[in-house]
Design a protein around this motif. Structure first.
Motif, PDB file in Angstrom:
ATOM      1  N   ARG A   1      -3.934 -21.224 -88.401  1.00  0.00           N
ATOM      2  CA  ARG A   1      -3.579 -22.478 -86.825  1.00  0.00           C
ATOM      3  C   ARG A   1      -3.879 -23.560 -87.431  1.00  0.00           C
ATOM      4  O   ARG A   1      -2.906 -24.754 -86.749  1.00  0.00           O
TER       5      ARG A   1
ATOM      6  N   SER B   1     -11.760 -15.966 -82.338  1.00  0.00           N
ATOM      7  CA  SER B   1     -12.201 -16.216 -83.755  1.00  0.00           C
ATOM      8  C   SER B   1     -13.449 -16.168 -83.190  1.00  0.00           C
ATOM      9  O   SER B   1     -14.334 -15.742 -84.412  1.00  0.00           O
TER      10      SER B   1
ATOM     11  N   LYS C   1     -16.568 -13.131 -84.954  1.00  0.00           N
ATOM     12  CA  LYS C   1     -17.676 -13.398 -85.962  1.00  0.00           C
ATOM     13  C   LYS C   1     -18.850 -13.084 -85.078  1.00  0.00           C
ATOM     14  O   LYS C   1     -20.043 -12.393 -86.352  1.00  0.00           O
TER      15      LYS C   1
HETATM   16  N1  URA Z   1     -15.108 -22.158 -84.071  1.00  0.00           N
HETATM   17  C1  URA Z   1     -14.340 -21.400 -84.757  1.00  0.00           C
HETATM   18  O1  URA Z   1     -15.157 -20.194 -85.312  1.00  0.00           O
HETATM   19  N2  URA Z   1     -13.387 -20.929 -84.600  1.00  0.00           N
HETATM   20  C2  URA Z   1     -12.327 -21.834 -83.770  1.00  0.00           C
HETATM   21  O2  URA Z   1     -11.208 -21.863 -83.056  1.00  0.00           O
HETATM   22  C3  URA Z   1     -13.013 -23.371 -82.915  1.00  0.00           C
HETATM   23  C4  URA Z   1     -14.361 -23.484 -83.501  1.00  0.00           C
END
Ligand code: URA
Length: 433
Positions: free
Chosen positions: A168, A183, A187
């Protein structure tokens, strides 16, 4: 299954199914996909968007592409607070101990600074000896013993996200809301908490510059959490100005301790009391009003500070350095920035404050850069309040004085003294979904 067909479907505005996403992520992680096909799919998602369910499934597939932390050995409901990143945001250092002192359970995984925004791991590493890479066993044990522990993300959390993020970055697709939401949430899902409170920052020092964009991101992240079986709430908070008065690693740890002592800047204290109340509500520990009262008491009676001190000691940190930094660090050079006229002290770009602090050494310009833990900015004057000509607006600190002129030049873009009273935006907006 063929990647070509998946690309054609998304490029035509179709909705990907789970099998197609799994195919893409599996091939991507195994390095079996040409970059042009991966980049093409990312661009198709960027232009065509994703439905909530599609984004939720994509997030789940990314979360399962690597390690998933097992927190089942921890008693209680594990509530995680996540901030989308800002300037002077040290709330994690306060919320973890404060929630634990009120009976909550916080098993926190944090990251390092990214661009102009700081990261909790870097802040804690300003305390000599502090260990941010705990084994899963030790992490679980410390949370059970103290109600709060914090560790860095392992290298193998959501590896698909790492690859997609890198792509990206070079294909002008970073700003896609479904890609940002998936994204971040991939996590979060992999980190194993039961429920999430999302602090979505909005303003000149945030990823999302307008309330509209921030609401779109908050809504989608909340939907992703919910569709993956994790109760998720979102709050929009002001990042048109730094949070609190300190920006920089050790300075921020010291300011967090002030709040834990029942002191500290009013905006930071208020945001922490609000966020911790919502965390405790999510943890099933009472109404927002009761939880807030309990949190105020924990700040006033020293119990939140006691949890913080145990947390630092258990993770190997030299607590004394927070109170007496000269024990570990040479006293940094300091320069004062003064008001050139009387008026209203106004921040026009919080992002530039972050950039100035990085220039001073508080963050990294390249991945391998070392951090100067004593570097940063401390605001003496209250933002959005009147100042007199000659009054100190802020002090800049750092070990390397040769960086000061450039940092001061960046700050001169960020700060103004205006004749007109600036518009005061609210600190907190709770999003009901
Ligand atoms: N933080 C992330 O972990 N991913 C993103 O795309 C933007 C901020």
């Amino acid at each position: 299954m063929r990647m070509y067909d998946i690309l054609e479907k998304k490029a035509d505005g179709g909705t990907l199914n789970k099998e197609e996403m799994e195919y893409f992520v599996r091939k991507l992680c195994a390095d079996e996909l040409p970059d042009y096909q991966a980049a093409a799919l990312i661009m198709a998602i960027y232009t065509r968007g994703m439905s909530d369910t599609e984004a939720a499934q994509f997030t789940d597939v990314m979360a399962k592409s690597g390690d998933q932390v097992d927190l089942s050995g921890i008693r209680g409901i594990k509530v995680d607070k996540h901030s989308t990143g800002g300037i002077g945001d040290k709330t994690t250092l306060i919320l973890g101990p404060l929630a634990a002192a009120c009976g909550g359970t916080v098993a926190k995984m944090s990251g390092r600074g990214l661009g102009f925004t700081g990261g909790t791991i870097d802040k804690l590493e300003s305390i000599p000896g502090f260990r941010t890479a705990l084994s899963e066993e030790e992490f679980v044990r410390l949370v059970n013993e103290n109600g709060f522990a914090l560790t860095g993300q392992t290298a193998n959390v959501a590896p698909a996200d790492k690859k997609i993020y890198a792509m990206r970055d070079v294909t002008a697709t970073v700003s896609s809301v479904p890609l940002i939401a998936s994204s971040i949430m991939s996590k979060k899902l992999a980190s194993g908490a039961d429920k999430f409170l999302l602090d979505v920052k909005v303003g000149s020092g945030a990823l999302m510059k307008t309330a509209e964009e921030a609401k779109r991101l908050a809504r989608l992240m909340t939907a992703i959490g919910r569709e993956n079986g994790r109760e998720t709430e979102a709050v929009l908070t002001n990042m048109d100005r730094p949070l609190g008065k300190a920006v920089g690693n050790l300075l921020e740890v010291q300011e967090a301790v002030e709040v834990l002592k029942g002191e500290g800047p009013a905006d930071l204290r208020e945001l922490c009391l609000y966020l911790v109340s919502r965390m405790l509500v999510l943890g099933g520990l009472g109404t927002e009003e009761d939880c807030r009262k309990r949190a105020e008491k924990a700040l006033a009676d020293g119990s939140a500070l006691a949890v913080f001190e145990r947390f630092v000691i258990c993770q190997g940190g030299d607590l004394d350095v927070i109170y007496r930094p000269e024990k570990a660090y040479r006293t940094p050079v300091c320069r004062e920035i003064r008001a050139e006229k009387s008026g209203w002290f106004t921040v026009v770009s919080a992002e530039d404050i972050g950039k100035a602090s990085v220039r001073l050494g508080a963050g990294r310009l390249a991945k391998e850069d070392a951090i100067d833990y004593t570097a940063g900015i401390y605001f003496r004057a209250d933002v959005e309040e009147p100042v007199e000509k000659g009054e100190v607006l802020c002090r800049i600190y750092g070990a390397d004085e040769s960086r000061f002129d450039e940092a001061e030049m960046i700050l001169s873009r960020a700060l103004r003294v205006t004749e007109e009273e600036p518009e005061k935006k609210p600190l907190i907006e709770f999003i009901k979904l």
